[in-house]
Design a protein around this motif. Sequence first.
Motif, PDB file in Angstrom:
ATOM      1  N   ARG A  68      -0.055  12.868   0.312  1.00  0.00           N
ATOM      2  CA  ARG A  68      -0.372  11.563   0.012  1.00  0.00           C
ATOM      3  C   ARG A  68      -0.628  10.319   0.576  1.00  0.00           C
ATOM      4  O   ARG A  68      -1.399  10.552   2.268  1.00  0.00           O
ATOM      5  CB  ARG A  68       1.482  11.400   0.833  1.00  0.00           C
ATOM      6  CG  ARG A  68       1.829   9.916   1.079  1.00  0.00           C
ATOM      7  CD  ARG A  68       3.164   9.522   1.981  1.00  0.00           C
ATOM      8  NE  ARG A  68       3.390   8.537   1.910  1.00  0.00           N
ATOM      9  CZ  ARG A  68       3.543   8.018   2.714  1.00  0.00           C
ATOM     10  NH1 ARG A  68       2.527   7.884   3.788  1.00  0.00           N
ATOM     11  NH2 ARG A  68       4.503   6.719   2.867  1.00  0.00           N
ATOM     12  N   ALA A  77      -1.482   6.663   1.748  1.00  0.00           N
ATOM     13  CA  ALA A  77      -0.575   5.330   1.689  1.00  0.00           C
ATOM     14  C   ALA A  77      -1.850   4.042   2.842  1.00  0.00           C
ATOM     15  O   ALA A  77      -2.550   4.370   3.288  1.00  0.00           O
ATOM     16  CB  ALA A  77       0.152   5.583   2.619  1.00  0.00           C
ATOM     17  N   TYR A 136      -0.691   1.052   5.134  1.00  0.00           N
ATOM     18  CA  TYR A 136       0.096   0.073   6.253  1.00  0.00           C
ATOM     19  C   TYR A 136      -0.782  -1.343   6.732  1.00  0.00           C
ATOM     20  O   TYR A 136      -2.014  -1.510   6.546  1.00  0.00           O
ATOM     21  CB  TYR A 136       0.441   1.356   6.764  1.00  0.00           C
ATOM     22  CG  TYR A 136       1.660   2.165   6.702  1.00  0.00           C
ATOM     23  CD1 TYR A 136       0.702   3.328   6.350  1.00  0.00           C
ATOM     24  CD2 TYR A 136       2.705   1.794   6.525  1.00  0.00           C
ATOM     25  CE1 TYR A 136       2.136   4.099   5.754  1.00  0.00           C
ATOM     26  CE2 TYR A 136       3.425   3.062   6.675  1.00  0.00           C
ATOM     27  CZ  TYR A 136       3.189   4.141   6.588  1.00  0.00           C
ATOM     28  OH  TYR A 136       4.166   5.114   5.922  1.00  0.00           O
ATOM     29  N   LEU A 146       4.369  -0.636   5.319  1.00  0.00           N
ATOM     30  CA  LEU A 146       3.760   0.110   3.904  1.00  0.00           C
ATOM     31  C   LEU A 146       3.594  -0.691   3.440  1.00  0.00           C
ATOM     32  O   LEU A 146       3.957  -2.113   1.999  1.00  0.00           O
ATOM     33  CB  LEU A 146       5.371   1.166   3.668  1.00  0.00           C
ATOM     34  CG  LEU A 146       4.547   1.671   2.180  1.00  0.00           C
ATOM     35  CD1 LEU A 146       3.261   3.206   2.531  1.00  0.00           C
ATOM     36  CD2 LEU A 146       5.412   2.509   1.746  1.00  0.00           C
ATOM     37  N   GLU A 188       1.830   3.475  -1.062  1.00  0.00           N
ATOM     38  CA  GLU A 188       1.723   4.981  -0.717  1.00  0.00           C
ATOM     39  C   GLU A 188       1.976   5.634  -2.697  1.00  0.00           C
ATOM     40  O   GLU A 188       2.096   5.417  -3.490  1.00  0.00           O
ATOM     41  CB  GLU A 188       2.790   5.400  -0.488  1.00  0.00           C
ATOM     42  CG  GLU A 188       4.164   5.043  -1.375  1.00  0.00           C
ATOM     43  CD  GLU A 188       5.565   5.996  -0.682  1.00  0.00           C
ATOM     44  OE1 GLU A 188       5.218   6.961   0.093  1.00  0.00           O
ATOM     45  OE2 GLU A 188       6.053   6.355  -1.154  1.00  0.00           O
ATOM     46  N   THR A 217       3.882   6.180  -7.129  1.00  0.00           N
ATOM     47  CA  THR A 217       3.125   4.983  -6.934  1.00  0.00           C
ATOM     48  C   THR A 217       4.090   4.381  -6.411  1.00  0.00           C
ATOM     49  O   THR A 217       4.584   3.772  -7.809  1.00  0.00           O
ATOM     50  CB  THR A 217       1.735   4.686  -7.706  1.00  0.00           C
ATOM     51  OG1 THR A 217       0.780   5.606  -7.115  1.00  0.00           O
ATOM     52  CG2 THR A 217       0.693   3.311  -6.357  1.00  0.00           C
ATOM     53  N   GLU A 264       0.124  14.768   8.982  1.00  0.00           N
ATOM     54  CA  GLU A 264      -0.444  13.757   8.944  1.00  0.00           C
ATOM     55  C   GLU A 264      -1.881  12.645   9.365  1.00  0.00           C
ATOM     56  O   GLU A 264      -1.015  12.825  10.756  1.00  0.00           O
ATOM     57  CB  GLU A 264       0.492  12.262   8.681  1.00  0.00           C
ATOM     58  CG  GLU A 264       1.085  11.902   9.531  1.00  0.00           C
ATOM     59  CD  GLU A 264       2.093  10.185   9.239  1.00  0.00           C
ATOM     60  OE1 GLU A 264       3.179   9.684  10.447  1.00  0.00           O
ATOM     61  OE2 GLU A 264       2.232   9.937   8.666  1.00  0.00           O
TER      62      GLU A 264
END
Length: 120
Positions: free
Chosen positions: A37, A39, A41, A51, A54, A61, A108
């Motif tokens: 993943r 993303a 933000y 968000l 992503e 998506t 992450e």
Amino acid sequence: VQLVESGGGLVQPGGSLRLDCAASGTIFGANAMGWYRVAWYRQTPGKERELVVESVRPGGTNYADSVKGRFTISRSNGRNMAYLQMDSLKPEATAVYYCNVRPNRFIEYWGQGTQVIVSS
């Protein structure tokens, strides 16, 4: 292990910017296409981080309604890079933008953020 965003700055309403997210460290592998993943933000003072978009593999998506049709997320095929192309920018897009990467489902990483200001 490091994520570094770049490309922020001052742009007039209606203009475009491209944000880059560069990942370094063996955990990221050799290619952004292999990440689980990635993303983007954004956050403004006094508000929670929200968000923007992503990209999940497998999955798809997902864009925030406020940016659909104007922002595009992409990944490099061959490098540990991700991008956020932002077109038709509006003043309400002013924020600090953060890259978030999950190279797998279990961990992450966040970048330090890059400031975007949309103003005439």
